[in-house]
Design a protein around this motif. Sequence first.
Motif, PDB file in Angstrom:
ATOM      1  N   GLU A 230       0.328  -1.493  -0.059  1.00 45.72           N
ATOM      2  CA  GLU A 230      -0.039   0.008   0.344  1.00 45.72           C
ATOM      3  C   GLU A 230       0.668   0.992   0.416  1.00 45.72           C
ATOM      4  OE1 GLU A 230      -2.336  -0.550   3.231  1.00 45.72           O
ATOM      5  OE2 GLU A 230      -3.908  -1.828   2.673  1.00 45.72           O
ATOM      6  N   ALA A 231       2.114   1.191   0.704  1.00 42.16           N
ATOM      7  CA  ALA A 231       2.594   2.645   0.399  1.00 42.16           C
ATOM      8  C   ALA A 231       3.974   2.571  -0.431  1.00 42.16           C
ATOM      9  CB  ALA A 231       3.751   2.209   1.973  1.00 42.16           C
ATOM     10  N   GLN A 234       0.993   3.751  -2.612  1.00 45.31           N
ATOM     11  CA  GLN A 234       0.697   5.800  -2.568  1.00 45.31           C
ATOM     12  C   GLN A 234       1.757   5.840  -2.892  1.00 45.31           C
ATOM     13  OE1 GLN A 234      -0.141   6.523   1.471  1.00 45.31           O
ATOM     14  NE2 GLN A 234      -0.393   8.172   1.384  1.00 45.31           N
ATOM     15  N   LYS A 237       2.268   6.382  -6.789  1.00 47.93           N
ATOM     16  CA  LYS A 237       1.022   7.485  -7.385  1.00 47.93           C
ATOM     17  C   LYS A 237       1.485   9.081  -6.852  1.00 47.93           C
ATOM     18  CE  LYS A 237      -3.868   9.104  -6.161  1.00 47.93           C
ATOM     19  NZ  LYS A 237      -3.282  10.186  -6.071  1.00 47.93           N
TER      20      LYS A 237
END
Length: 302
Positions: A230-231, A234, A237
Amino acid sequence: MRGPIALAVLVILVALGLNSVFVVDEREKALVLRFGEVQQVKTEPGLGFKIPVVDTVVKYDDRILSLTTQPLEVTPEDDRRLVVDAFARWRIVDVVKFREAVGAGGEQIAKNRIDGILNNAIREVLGSVPSTAVLSDDRTPLMNRIRDLARREASSLGVDVIDVRLTRTDLPEQNLAATYGRMRAEREREAADERARGAEAAQRVRATADRTAVEVTSQAKKEAEIVRGEADAQANKIYADAYGKDPEFFAFNRALQFYAQSMKTQTSSLVTQPDSLYFDYERFLRSIGEKPGAGVANAAGQ
């Protein structure tokens, strides 16, 4: 002549009178026998009467009597010989049956008979149990069984066996060393069994703990990978957004990260072509070092 004759007759009558009376105290029971046959039973204390010369009085002790057996060797159920001493408390309850059983021998004959009955009862009871039960501190059930068995056998003598106690239960001297050796071997075997069971339980606990640790570690790694993914997503992104806003600054920032990673140690070596993009920013950074003001201005312009 009448005076001496009367005196002699009086003396005879007094002697006969005295001979016809007997006394029974509270500690006794008495039988009046005529030619060996029981004519009268006297169980209460007081005066009794009998026919002089013809009848005889036999008295028996009405108290509780004791009997101590001789050391007796018995073989319990596990074939370990033991030396046993015992004593009994007994009492005459039926003097007629007692007289018929022991005859003129009285209490001594009764003791011999009771001693044999007691020995047989001890052998029968102790022979049906292991030696550990005989040598234990609580032998009351065994003694009660011996008493009951001896009581049934002794009832034919007209006596009641009130109590039986085992005073000594020891191993014969010649068997002590061998018996102690067997006892020690049994205790060592039991200890080995206990240690084996303990090791087995410890192994189960360790296996459970290891499995739990693996499960917890796997779950933690899984959660860490999820968080890391998830990190990264992110971060990508953010990088993508930054690249969309200013591609040149994004490329410059990535180049700086590359320089930081490639120059971590003093011995880092990089093999690349002279026209590599690596040298574009490298010459730029070098120019910043040679002309700080110009380099900063150029960086700000770019």
